[in-house]
Design a protein around this motif. Structure first.
Motif, PDB file in Angstrom:
ATOM      1  N   GLN A  32      -1.214   5.763   5.439  1.00  8.40           N
ATOM      2  CA  GLN A  32      -0.086   6.132   4.574  1.00  8.40           C
ATOM      3  C   GLN A  32       0.013   5.176   3.377  1.00  8.40           C
ATOM      4  O   GLN A  32       0.240   5.603   2.245  1.00  8.40           O
ATOM      5  CB  GLN A  32       1.205   6.095   5.389  1.00  8.40           C
ATOM      6  CG  GLN A  32       2.439   6.507   4.639  1.00  8.40           C
ATOM      7  CD  GLN A  32       3.689   6.418   5.516  1.00  8.40           C
ATOM      8  OE1 GLN A  32       3.654   5.996   6.662  1.00  8.40           O
ATOM      9  NE2 GLN A  32       4.812   6.827   4.956  1.00  8.40           N
ATOM     10  N   ALA A  33      -0.186   3.886   3.630  1.00  8.20           N
ATOM     11  CA  ALA A  33      -0.136   2.898   2.549  1.00  8.20           C
ATOM     12  C   ALA A  33      -1.252   3.150   1.535  1.00  8.20           C
ATOM     13  O   ALA A  33      -1.022   3.091   0.319  1.00  8.20           O
ATOM     14  CB  ALA A  33      -0.245   1.487   3.117  1.00  8.20           C
ATOM     15  N   LYS A  74      -2.729   5.961   0.934  1.00  7.34           N
ATOM     16  CA  LYS A  74      -2.432   7.201   0.221  1.00  7.34           C
ATOM     17  C   LYS A  74      -1.448   6.940  -0.913  1.00  7.34           C
ATOM     18  O   LYS A  74      -1.639   7.413  -2.038  1.00  7.34           O
ATOM     19  CB  LYS A  74      -1.875   8.247   1.190  1.00  7.34           C
ATOM     20  CG  LYS A  74      -1.638   9.594   0.560  1.00  7.34           C
ATOM     21  CD  LYS A  74      -1.180  10.615   1.598  1.00  7.34           C
ATOM     22  CE  LYS A  74      -0.956  11.965   0.926  1.00  7.34           C
ATOM     23  NZ  LYS A  74      -0.519  12.978   1.887  1.00  7.34           N
ATOM     24  N   LYS A  75      -0.407   6.159  -0.633  1.00  6.53           N
ATOM     25  CA  LYS A  75       0.564   5.835  -1.681  1.00  6.53           C
ATOM     26  C   LYS A  75      -0.078   4.995  -2.775  1.00  6.53           C
ATOM     27  O   LYS A  75       0.164   5.215  -3.959  1.00  6.53           O
ATOM     28  CB  LYS A  75       1.763   5.105  -1.089  1.00  6.53           C
ATOM     29  CG  LYS A  75       2.664   6.009  -0.293  1.00  6.53           C
ATOM     30  CD  LYS A  75       3.885   5.260   0.206  1.00  6.53           C
ATOM     31  CE  LYS A  75       4.733   6.196   1.033  1.00  6.53           C
ATOM     32  NZ  LYS A  75       6.062   6.373   0.504  1.00  6.53           N
ATOM     33  N   ALA A  76      -0.904   4.032  -2.384  1.00  8.18           N
ATOM     34  CA  ALA A  76      -1.560   3.167  -3.363  1.00  8.18           C
ATOM     35  C   ALA A  76      -2.523   3.960  -4.234  1.00  8.18           C
ATOM     36  O   ALA A  76      -2.684   3.662  -5.421  1.00  8.18           O
ATOM     37  CB  ALA A  76      -2.300   2.033  -2.656  1.00  8.18           C
ATOM     38  N   SER A  77      -3.140   4.989  -3.677  1.00 12.89           N
ATOM     39  CA  SER A  77      -4.114   5.769  -4.440  1.00 12.89           C
ATOM     40  C   SER A  77      -3.461   6.536  -5.591  1.00 12.89           C
ATOM     41  O   SER A  77      -4.150   6.957  -6.516  1.00 12.89           O
ATOM     42  CB  SER A  77      -4.879   6.734  -3.533  1.00 12.89           C
ATOM     43  OG  SER A  77      -4.036   7.772  -3.083  1.00 12.89           O
ATOM     44  N   ALA A  78      -2.150   6.692  -5.549  1.00 14.69           N
ATOM     45  CA  ALA A  78      -1.440   7.379  -6.632  1.00 14.69           C
ATOM     46  C   ALA A  78      -1.091   6.435  -7.786  1.00 14.69           C
ATOM     47  O   ALA A  78      -0.637   6.891  -8.835  1.00 14.69           O
ATOM     48  CB  ALA A  78      -0.168   8.019  -6.087  1.00 14.69           C
ATOM     49  N   LEU A  79      -1.321   5.162  -7.598  1.00 16.66           N
ATOM     50  CA  LEU A  79      -1.005   4.170  -8.628  1.00 16.66           C
ATOM     51  C   LEU A  79      -2.138   4.062  -9.640  1.00 16.66           C
ATOM     52  O   LEU A  79      -3.271   4.461  -9.358  1.00 16.66           O
ATOM     53  CB  LEU A  79      -0.770   2.807  -7.970  1.00 16.66           C
ATOM     54  CG  LEU A  79       0.404   2.726  -6.993  1.00 16.66           C
ATOM     55  CD1 LEU A  79       0.389   1.376  -6.288  1.00 16.66           C
ATOM     56  CD2 LEU A  79       1.726   2.958  -7.704  1.00 16.66           C
ATOM     57  N   GLN A  99      -3.951  -0.584  -8.200  1.00 18.74           N
ATOM     58  CA  GLN A  99      -4.755  -0.429  -6.986  1.00 18.74           C
ATOM     59  C   GLN A  99      -5.631  -1.658  -6.764  1.00 18.74           C
ATOM     60  O   GLN A  99      -5.737  -2.157  -5.640  1.00 18.74           O
ATOM     61  CB  GLN A  99      -5.627   0.820  -7.082  1.00 18.74           C
ATOM     62  CG  GLN A  99      -4.854   2.118  -7.007  1.00 18.74           C
ATOM     63  CD  GLN A  99      -5.776   3.322  -7.033  1.00 18.74           C
ATOM     64  OE1 GLN A  99      -6.855   3.300  -6.450  1.00 18.74           O
ATOM     65  NE2 GLN A  99      -5.337   4.378  -7.699  1.00 18.74           N
TER      66      GLN A  99
END
Length: 76
Positions: free
Chosen positions: A7-8, A10-15, A20
């Motif tokens: 989950q972390a 996945k969220k970081a990949s949107a940054l 990142q």
């Protein structure tokens, strides 16, 4: 990989890429630092130091020189 780590990531990949990379560097540094501490604490010298510090802490508690540092028990 755990669900939380996934989950972390996945969220970081949107940054943005620079964010990142900063997260990746911080994570790698933390993993490496933890490994270094594990090695130090597992060594004979590390074990002896921990044992000495524990004895000092017990002596401080017995002599009344220590306070409860559990934030859950603090009162104002």
């Amino acid at each position: 990989m755990t669900d939380l780590l996934e989950q972390a990531f996945k969220k970081a990949s949107a940054l943005p890429a620079d964010a990142q990379d900063a997260i990746a560097r911080a994570l790698i540094e933390q993993i490496e630092a933890d490994a270094r501490w594990d090695a130090v604490l597992a060594s004979p010298k590390g074990k002896a130091t921990l044992s000495r510090l524990a004895a000092e802490a017990r002596a401080d508690v017995a002599a009344g020189r220590a306070i409860n540092a559990d934030p859950a028990t603090f009162t104002e």
